[in-house]
Scaffold this motif. Structure first.
Motif, short mmCIF file in Angstrom:
data_model
loop_
_atom_site.label_atom_id
_atom_site.label_comp_id
_atom_site.label_asym_id
_atom_site.label_seq_id
_atom_site.Cartn_x
_atom_site.Cartn_y
_atom_site.Cartn_z
N THR A 1 24.18 49.04 -62.16
CA THR A 1 24.81 50.18 -62.82
C THR A 1 23.98 51.45 -62.67
O THR A 1 24.47 52.55 -62.94
N ASP A 2 22.73 51.29 -62.25
CA ASP A 2 21.80 52.42 -62.13
C ASP A 2 21.15 52.37 -60.75
O ASP A 2 20.66 51.32 -60.33
N ARG A 3 21.10 53.51 -60.06
CA ARG A 3 20.59 53.51 -58.69
C ARG A 3 19.11 53.13 -58.59
O ARG A 3 18.66 52.68 -57.54
N LYS A 4 18.36 53.25 -59.68
CA LYS A 4 16.95 52.87 -59.62
C LYS A 4 16.79 51.37 -59.40
O LYS A 4 15.73 50.90 -58.96
N ASP A 5 17.85 50.60 -59.69
CA ASP A 5 17.80 49.14 -59.52
C ASP A 5 18.42 48.69 -58.20
O ASP A 5 18.38 47.49 -57.88
N LEU A 6 18.99 49.61 -57.44
CA LEU A 6 19.81 49.23 -56.28
C LEU A 6 18.99 48.52 -55.20
O LEU A 6 19.39 47.47 -54.70
N ASP A 7 17.85 49.06 -54.83
CA ASP A 7 17.03 48.45 -53.77
C ASP A 7 16.64 47.01 -54.13
O ASP A 7 16.74 46.10 -53.31
#
Length: 573
Positions: free
Chosen positions: A523-529
């Motif tokens: 839900t948050d791009r900081k967790d995407l990688d």
């Protein structure tokens, strides 16, 4: 010594005939009218007699789509076996899809016995009558003696020339009665000429036109992949220094990032390819059919250019767009024939002129879509990161809708036969079973399947197939809680009235838990990688659910009824 031939059932003859055609993988679903065949399959799918790997799908339509996915990545004929009546009709969407996208599959369907035909017997349907308009050939095998011939002919027709689907209707009596076994090899069919002879005069005419051109532009279609002419294409383009655009189905025919690759064609393709179509002086179409999604308004399409069309199917030449030089034949042969007559050339100024449009699209569309700094997750950034993490070597399978356009736009392709998508028919629900088929067709490659929440639920039952077979597909759901593509068109053309396009979604984590499939949500791009890395390192199947912006639009876009050079980088909706 006895000269008597071995007597076997029609079902046994089918097994031997499939083996003779090199079949190793079958997708199917048993039922009453095909039970004799499934009884014959039994001994050939286990133990020392094992010849086939049978994949039990959860719906017959999925059998056809899985066969398509298998065929697309392997270059072989995909095979599906189903029962009569609803089992057979359930496959017809997949058959029509295969016909539109020139995919070689053979569907074998059970049928009531010949003596019961026309009586409205249980699960009887006129399958041949239904299938004829959407197949290369549809045939009813009424006697066991005809099995070997019919199967060999079916595979020859499906894989030769312009590939496509074949349906064999197999009545129960022909499955159970016995015949003398003798293998058959069909390598020609009267009046069927799958590989036209090249017209040397047309080859010369095409070469002369290209040699005199100042602004040549090539349109690369799936015919290059189907003909195995990827190397011949590169030699052709490089010798004459011809920039090229790729159709949706032809995206992996030319490696992404090749100096002459200018991007995807079509309604949601690259800005430069669409604009330059209207500026070139010679347009060379290679193994593509001038789909309405490529041409926009046909009456204004490339009117300034001389058009050369290379295609194996005579019916496609001049069907949608008038052609100046038709080159009928297999592009594996026609491309090198033209290349031999080409002068070594450079068109640097012409190639460089694409850059102004590329830079504008990069600034206005690509950079904001793939490198957002704030706000909700965007589809483009997810596609970019998955593509980068797989280094452009993965197979892209997608469903239909916004997920299809965005993943096709931003995924990179280093290898041939790397995209599996429903192009001509646009079949929602295609992607999940097609991804299963792709995993079996290319077991040594990573398969990444992009889907929307709508298309995923159309074939969600195939998670059962994935669970049973432990298919290592990586599923990336771009969940916007909408039928996104329809929503975009409603906003654009129907006053923003979002009529029944909002989706109430289930808890996918619980569904994956029930099927024993790996799952993560972003839900948050900081967790995407980290989540992408978790997905790709997972040994088995995995669903990565991405909560993306609900009302994100796919741009650029050529609106319906507009010319391709009227493509818009922004939409007023």
């Amino acid at each position: 010594m006895s000269n008597e031939k071995e007597m076997i059932t029609g079902s046994e003859a089918l097994m031997r005939s499939l083996h003779n055609e090199g079949v190793k993988t079958i997708f199917g679903y048993p039922g009453g009218a095909i039970m004799p065949v499934y009884d014959a399959i039994y001994k050939y799918t286990r133990g020392e007699n094992k010849l086939f790997n049978h994949i039990l799908v959860r719906h017959e339509q999925a059998a056809a789509h899985a066969a398509e996915g298998f065929a697309r990545v392997s270059g072989e004929v995909g095979v599906a076996i189903v029962t009569s009546g609803p089992g057979a009709t359930n496959t017809l969407t997949g058959v029509a899809d295969a016909m539109m996208d020139s995919t070689p599959i053979v569907v074998i369907a059970g049928q009531v016995s010949v003596g019961a035909l026309g009586t409205d017997a249980f699960q009887e349907v006129d399958l041949v009558g239904l299938a004829q308009p959407i197949t290369k050939w549809a045939y009813q095998i009424q006697r066991p003696e005809d099995v070997a011939w019919a199967v060999s002919r079916a595979f020859y027709i499906a894989r030769s020339g312009r590939p496509g689907p074949v349906v064999l209707d197999f009545p129960k009596n022909a499955q159970t009665h016995k015949c003398a076994w003798e293998p058959v090899k069909v390598d020609n069919v009267r009046s069927y000429r799958p590989y036209p002879e090249l017209d040397e005069a047309r080859i010369k005419e095409a070469a002369e036109l290209i040699n005199s051109s100042k602004r040549p532009f090539a349109l690369v279609g799936q015919g290059v992949e189907l003909g195995g002419a990827q190397n011949e294409l590169v030699e052709f383009l490089e010798k004459a220094d011809i920039p090229a655009g790729r159709t949706l189905l032809g995206l992996s025919a030319l490696p992404t990032g090749h100096p002459l690759d200018m991007g995807m064609l079509g309604m949601h393709g690259s800005y430069a390819t669409n604009m330059k179509t209207q500026e070139c002086d010679v347009l060379i179409a290679i193994g593509m059919r001038f789909s309405d999604r490529v041409t926009g308004l046909p009456s204004t399409y490339a009117k300034q250019a001389k058009i050369i069309h290379l295609d194996i199917d005579r019916a496609e030449i001049g069907k949608n767009i008038p052609v100046d030089v038709p080159v009928l034949g297999d592009c594996k042969m026609s491309l090198p024939a033209i290349t031999r007559l080409l002068k070594k050339n450079t068109h640097r100024e012409w190639r460089d002129s694409f850059k102004q449009y590329q830079d504008e699209e990069e600034r206005e569309v690509i950079e904001p879509a793939t490198h957002p700094k704030e706000g909700p997750l965007l589809m483009g950034e997810i596609v970019r990161k998955v593509s980068e993490a797989t280094k452009g070597d993965a197979i892209l399978v997608n469903d239909v809708g916004e997920n299809q356009m965005i993943s096709s736009r931003y995924f990179r392709f280093n290898k041939k036969r790397s995209i599996v998508t429903s192009g001509g028919f646009g079949t929602m629900g295609f992607g999940l079973p097609a991804a299963v088929g792709a995993c079996f067709g290319a077991p040594d490659r990573q398969v990444c399947f992009f889907t929307g929440d709508g298309g995923f639920q159309m074939s969600i039952q195939e998670l059962g197939t994935i669970m049973e077979q432990q298919v290592p597909v990586k599923m990336i759901m771009l969940n916007n809680n909408y039928l996104g593509n329809v929503r975009q068109w409603q906003d654009l053309m129907f006053g923003g009235r979002r009529s029944f396009t909002h989706m109430l979604n289930p808890r996918y984590e619980e569904i994956c838990k029930g099927y024993g499939i790996g799952y993560a949500v972003v839900t948050d791009r900081k967790d995407l990688d980290a989540k992408i890395a978790e997905m790709l390192s997972h040994k088995g199947p995995f669903l990565l659910e991405c909560a993306v912006k609900e009302d994100e639009n796919i741009v650029p876009m050529t609106l319906p009824g507009k010319s391709v050079n009227e493509m818009q980088l922004h939409l007023d909706c």
